[in-house]
Scaffold this active site. Structure first.
Site, PDB file in Angstrom:
ATOM      1  CG  MET A 215      -2.361  -9.880  13.041  1.00  0.00           C
ATOM      2  SD  MET A 215      -1.190 -11.145  13.513  1.00  0.00           S
ATOM      3  CE  MET A 215       0.118 -10.111  14.159  1.00  0.00           C
TER       4      MET A 215
ATOM      5  CB  ALA B 283      -6.189  -6.503  -0.984  1.00  0.00           C
ATOM      6  CD  GLU B 284      -3.728  -5.335   4.596  1.00  0.00           C
ATOM      7  OE1 GLU B 284      -4.904  -5.697   4.398  1.00  0.00           O
ATOM      8  OE2 GLU B 284      -3.389  -4.146   4.705  1.00  0.00           O
TER       9      GLU B 284
ATOM     10  CG  ASP C 149       0.617  -4.107  14.618  1.00  0.00           C
ATOM     11  OD1 ASP C 149       0.521  -4.404  15.813  1.00  0.00           O
ATOM     12  OD2 ASP C 149       1.540  -3.366  14.175  1.00  0.00           O
ATOM     13  CG  PHE C 150      -1.761  -3.540   8.983  1.00  0.00           C
ATOM     14  CD1 PHE C 150      -2.592  -3.370  10.086  1.00  0.00           C
ATOM     15  CD2 PHE C 150      -1.123  -2.419   8.463  1.00  0.00           C
ATOM     16  CE1 PHE C 150      -2.775  -2.112  10.659  1.00  0.00           C
ATOM     17  CE2 PHE C 150      -1.300  -1.162   9.032  1.00  0.00           C
ATOM     18  CZ  PHE C 150      -2.123  -1.004  10.128  1.00  0.00           C
TER      19      PHE C 150
ATOM     20  CG  HIS D 209      -1.415   0.776  14.436  1.00  0.00           C
ATOM     21  ND1 HIS D 209      -2.703   0.513  14.814  1.00  0.00           N
ATOM     22  CD2 HIS D 209      -1.470   1.139  13.141  1.00  0.00           C
ATOM     23  CE1 HIS D 209      -3.507   0.717  13.771  1.00  0.00           C
ATOM     24  NE2 HIS D 209      -2.791   1.087  12.745  1.00  0.00           N
TER      25      HIS D 209
ATOM     26  CD  GLU E  68      -2.275  -1.596   2.685  1.00  0.00           C
ATOM     27  OE1 GLU E  68      -2.120  -0.783   3.618  1.00  0.00           O
ATOM     28  OE2 GLU E  68      -2.763  -2.739   2.845  1.00  0.00           O
TER      29      GLU E  68
END
Ligand SMILES: Cc1ncc(C[n+]2csc(CCOP(=O)(O)OP(=O)(O)O)c2C)c(N)n1
Ligand SMILES: [Mg+2]
Lengths: 334, 324
Positions: free
Chosen positions: B87, B58-59, B84-85, B128, B29
């Protein structure tokens, strides 16, 4: 929807092509029958998902592919692998977990891959192949290849997030991906329509901007003709497309599942729409001798029996291989 | 040497490798805008939108597409924006990237770098600020890198990009702007599994990594001023990790303290201690202690966040306790 009787001339005129299509479907059917027999005889460990009744979809789709085109698959992927060009005997070795199998006995039925023919792997996670497929397409585009990627998945995958993410991704980057939803109406033990809002996979794809068509997935000619057209569009750089192919899963979810919740009449009705019988009728109507079709069946039986016997007799992998191909740096012990 | 910051050192490493190898590209991103901290500043202009790919949020597909692209022979750098994202991309990382090579019997080469800036940074609260690198040391199939300074950031990134293994690269976001220096000219790769011997001493071995290293060094300097000379090993990579260096240090000091910003319970410090007891025998080690965060989410309010932080004072106290 094209039907087997009145199929467009492009596919219909070429009897050799139709015979090849038929041969592939028979090979898939026979592969699965033989695998199931071996499973019931206790020769194959682990879960096994077979695809009786769905043979027209991978056979028809892969008829238009080149070897350097890639394919991602799912847990019900034996037919996908065969149609992409994988070798049945090497697949049996893998189902049996033996040395010489595609994954050296470390993957089994749910992880068959043959990178040499562009088969980038079955997948044990529902919808797991979708992000991988769009990335493979993006990589091919970066490498200036004109190869395309086919992404096979079931109706069950369309309720997972990656369905939205990957279709959107393929559309925004105009990627060469053919999404193929094999809609057998059921995900494990749940009828998909009972857990799915809206109009279903094709409507969702169209809404995202991936043009989708719904076809009778038990009509091999319709699958083949649709795939040929869409593959040409994709290869011409026009971006992703989707085939929503409706079919029926004759068997239970896994080899041990009787699917006893289902009305047996439903299964009997589905069998009257057998994709192989339908294509056989077309071939005979067009003058192919029944005997030559029988030859195809017996050749498939020989091929699969030989594969099964070879796998059954093959040695287990050497124990050292359990520790190989983990990673280069810090493999096993840091 | 050239004076720089950690974030700029990382940028220069990516730049060097993208110029060197046209198969290297970045997806994530906002990377076309330079990334959140300027890690990719100016790269869109140089490499274009096919190699600096700004993606949707859209991880799962950022991670999975990186893998797919690696399977056809490219070498993606997957930017997770913040650790953290990841996950949202755990299937793609844990079930797919970490498994494909093994599961397919060696056919697949998942040569990806996953950059995951981690740790506390400007009171960003519980979603975060996490440090969960220990989870990934537990995961077969990946390399786990956690640098603490500009030079290591650059050299380890070069190794990560050139590696055929999937490399999980934990940028220490609290140290992005920490001043540092890198060598003139070509950035040389730093091998995985080689600790940096950051301070020399015989009193106590302190093992540490990532964002907490500057605090450990401040504590070490204070201890030195009080006459306690400690050995400090910055592991730099926690899988593989430099067991030989830790064992050699312990052979001299007989006392071990592991300091990490992550929660103490089940942290990688426990692994370091257990491995050393296995290797050297319990009688060879007089003391083995861990210092990590309490087992609570990272709170928001600055005084509360400070309670979780491993300050130099806490490290000094833990070191003195280990000497007692
Ligand atoms: C993420 C995930 N959830 C659940 C499962 C267990 N599971 C395996 S196959 C399957 C059903 C999938 O249905 P569908 O995608 O329609 O494929 P089909 O089996 O009908 O061919 C389920 C629930 C899984 N493998 N992965
Ligand atoms: Mg289904």
């Amino acid at each position: 929807m094209a039907t087997a009787g009145g199929t467009p001339a492009a596919a219909g005129d070429n009897l050799k092509r139709l015979t090849d299509l038929y041969r592939m479907m028979v090979r898939i059917r026979t592969f699965e029958e033989t695998a199931l027999e071996a499973y019931k005889a206790g020769e194959i460990p682990g879960p096994l998902h077979v695809s009786f009744g769905q043979e027209a979809i991978p056979s028809g789709v892969c008829a238009s592919l080149r070897t350097d085109d890639r394919l991602t698959s799912n847990h019900r992927g034996h037919g996908h692998a065969l149609a992409k060009g994988a070798d049945a005997a090497t697949m049996y070795l893998e189902l049996y977990g033996r040395e010489g199998g595609y994954c050296r006995g470390k993957g089994g039925s749910m992880h068959i891959a043959d990178f040499s023919v562009g088969m980038l792997g079955a997948n044990g996670v529902v919808a797991g192949g979708l992000p991988i497929a769009v990335g493979a397409a993006q990589g091919l585009k970066l490498l200036k290849s004109d190869a395309i990627v086919v992404c096979m998945f079931g109706d069950g995958a369309t309720n997972r997030g990656p369905y939205l993410e990957a279709l959107n991704w393929a559309a925004i980057y105009t990627l060469p991906v053919l999404f193929v939803c094999e809609d057998n109406g059921v995900a494990a033990h749940t009828e998909t329509r009972t857990v799915t809002a809206g109009e279903g996979p094709a409507a969702r794809a169209n809404a995202i901007g991936v043009p989708a068509v719904t076809i009778d997935g038990n009509d091999a000619l319709a699958v083949e003709e649709t795939a040929a057209r869409l593959v040409a569009e994709i290869r011409a750089g026009r971006g992703p497309r989707m085939i929503h192919a409706k079919t029926y899963r004759w068997c239970g979810h896994t080899a041990t599942d009787a699917a006893a919740w289902r009305d047996p009449k439903q299964v009997e009705a589905a069998k009257t729409r057998c994709p192989i019988a339908r294509l056989k009728a077309v071939l005979i109507e067009r003058g192919v001798a029944a005997a030559s079709l029988d030859d195809i069946s017996s050749a498939a039986r020989d091929e699969m029996q030989t594969g099964r016997a070879g796998a059954h007799a093959a040695p287990w992998p050497g124990m050292a291989s359990a520790f190989e191909d983990v990673q280069d740096a810090g493999a096993v012990h840091g | 040497m050239v004076e720089t910051t950690l974030v700029e050192a990382g940028r220069l490493a990516v730049l060097q490798e993208m110029r060197r190898d046209p198969r290297v590209w970045v997806l994530g991103e906002d990377v076309g805008r330079g990334g959140l901290w300027g890690q990719y500043r100016g790269m869109l202009e140089e490499f274009g939108p096919e190699r600096i790919v700004s993606t949707p949020i859209a991880e799962s597909t950022i991670m999975g597409a990186g893998l797919g692209a690696a399977l056809v022979g490219t070498r993606p750098i997957i930017e997770m924006r913040m650790f953290d994202f990841v996950m949202c991309a755990m299937d793609e990382l844990v079930n797919q990237i970490a498994k494909v090579r093994y599961m397919f019997g060696g056919q697949a080469k998942p040569a990806v770098v996953v950059r995951m800036p981690h740790g506390m940074w400007r009171n960003s609260a519980a979603q975060h600020s996490q440090m969960l690198e220990a989870w990934f040391a537990h995961l077969p199939g990946v390399v786990v890198v956690a640098p603490s300074n500009a030079e290591d950031e650059a050299g380890l990134l070069v190794s990560a990009i050139r590696s055929d293994d999937p490399v999980l690269f934990f940028d220490p976001k609290d140290l992005w702007l920490a001043p540092g220096a890198i060598a003139d000219g070509e950035i040389a790769p730093i091998p995985f599994g080689k600790a940096r011997h950051a301070r020399q001493g015989d009193a106590l071995t302190i093992v540490t990594w990532s964002a907490i290293v500057p605090n450990v060094l401040a504590a070490a300097d204070q201890l030195t001023s009080e006459g306690i000379k400690v050995d400090v090993l910055d592991l730099r990579t926690i899988w593989p990790w430099d067991q030989d260096a830790v064992a050699a240090s312990l052979a001299r000091t007989k006392r071990l303290l592991v300091v990490h910003e992550a929660v103490e319970v089940g942290g990688f410090g426990a692994e370091v201690i257990a491995s050393m007891i296995d290797r050297l025998g319990p009688s060879a080690i007089k003391v083995a202690k861990r210092l990590g965060a309490p087992r609570i989410p990272v709170p928001f309010a600055p005084p509360l966040e400070n309670e979780v932080r491993i300050s130099p004072a806490k490290i000094v106290a833990a070191a003195k306790a280990a000497m007692a």
